[in-house]
Design a protein around this motif. Structure first.
Motif, PDB file in Angstrom:
ATOM      1  N   PRO A 156       0.839  -1.206   0.000  1.00  0.00           N
ATOM      2  CA  PRO A 156       0.000   0.000   0.000  1.00  0.00           C
ATOM      3  C   PRO A 156       0.871   1.252   0.000  1.00  0.00           C
ATOM      4  N   ALA A 157       0.346   2.320  -0.553  1.00  0.00           N
ATOM      5  CA  ALA A 157       1.081   3.586  -0.544  1.00  0.00           C
ATOM      6  C   ALA A 157       1.227   4.063   0.898  1.00  0.00           C
ATOM      7  N   ALA A 158       2.433   4.414   1.285  1.00  0.00           N
ATOM      8  CA  ALA A 158       2.708   4.888   2.641  1.00  0.00           C
ATOM      9  C   ALA A 158       2.822   6.405   2.629  1.00  0.00           C
ATOM     10  N   PRO A 159       2.034   7.110   3.413  1.00  0.00           N
ATOM     11  CA  PRO A 159       2.109   8.573   3.436  1.00  0.00           C
ATOM     12  C   PRO A 159       3.516   9.060   3.771  1.00  0.00           C
ATOM     13  N   GLY A 160       3.979  10.029   3.018  1.00  0.00           N
ATOM     14  CA  GLY A 160       5.291  10.607   3.265  1.00  0.00           C
ATOM     15  C   GLY A 160       6.446   9.829   2.684  1.00  0.00           C
TER      16      GLY A 160
END
Length: 302
Positions: A156-160
């Motif tokens: 999943p896309a990880a924030p930051g």
């Protein structure tokens, strides 16, 4: 004016879920984190946190501010990288995280390349499971890291966090008999192993999840006997007749003679991760180039 250090604490609370977890990650005391978040609320002029007993959740205003904080922190990371590029070439400490098979198969050659090209850099390598990389990068414990994902376990896309492709590899079914072919284009070979004991990685790792989901895709739930993270040990257990296992290509080094390997249509992809905005930092760019130069020829280029 909102304080960027307090914005970082709010961002970490959004990702980690508890004040204690934020304090542990950033070397604060919980009371100090709470105090700073209280100051941030006064600066913002609206409630950012909703406290119920010991639990803390973000209000809609808090969630909105976190989205702005992500953008602010990315721009600051980019500014830091640009200033570093203007001052000097790659130099100083460089904290690198990697999962064990990459640490063995890719990182040593990359460090040798780095030492030749940029002797002023001081790389420091830590083994870390990919699931923990995003937190470590955001906390500043790492500057760059290698992570992986499987066909059945997309990351999943990880924030930051930003990532770039490095390489890919195939996955094998390891068994102690030659009942399977050496290659297959589907997962029916797994279904023939539905009654076998299975050896997986420990729960919570991507490798464990990949094995479970691959078996589920083949129509059964694996009966797990052993939970081992080291693939050399996994292959030794397979050779001893203790079960079957799914092993990525980098995990297969001098397998025991009694182990038979069946190539499967399951791939693992390795990516280079760093904080958003840091791609142009001289040290990050240097290790990225070195890692790409160090990928073994037998792996799939991404």
């Amino acid at each position: 004016m909102l304080d960027v250090r307090r914005l970082r604490l709010l961002r970490e609370l959004a990702h980690r879920g508890t004040i204690v977890a934020v304090a542990d990650a950033l070397a604060f005391t919980p009371s100090a984190v709470s105090q700073q978040l209280g100051v941030l609320e006064r600066e913002a002029g609206v409630p950012l946190l909703e406290r119920t007993g010991r639990s803390v959740t973000l209000t809609p205003a808090g969630e909105h501010l976190v989205r702005h904080a992500e953008a602010v922190l990315e721009r600051l990371e980019q500014a830091t990288a640009e200033l570093a590029a203007a001052r000097h070439g790659p130099a100083g400490p460089l904290r690198i995280g990697a999962f064990p098979t990459a640490t063995r198969a890719i990182v040593p050659a990359a460090l040798a390349i780095l030492a030749t090209r940029h002797p002023a850099l001081e790389p420091m390598v830590s083994e870390i499971d990919p699931a923990a990389v995003a937190d470590a990068l955001r906390a500043g414990d790492l500057d760059v890291a290698l992570v992986h994902e499987y066909d059945f376990v997309p990351a999943p896309a990880a924030p930051g966090i930003a990532t770039a492709p490095l390489c890919g590899e195939v996955t094998y079914l390891a068994s102690a008999d030659s009942g399977d072919t050496t290659t297959t284009d589907d997962l029916r070979v797994l279904r023939r192993r539905r009654h076998s004991p299975w050896i997986t990685a420990t729960p919570g790792t991507l490798c464990h999840t990949m094995t479970v989901r691959a078996c589920q895709a083949a129509g059964f739930q694996p009966r797990i006997r052993h939970r081992i993270d080291d693939f050399t040990t996994v292959l030794a257990l397979v050779a001893a007749g203790q079960g079957v296992a799914l092993v990525p290509q980098l995990g297969i080094v001098d397998p025991p003679a009694d182990v038979h390997l069946t190539r499967l249509p399951i791939h693992r992809r390795t990516r280079i991760a760093h904080r958003r905005g840091a791609a142009i930092h001289p040290a990050v760019a240097a290790i990225t180039d070195a890692l790409r130069a160090a990928v073994p020829d037998h792996l799939i280029a991404d």
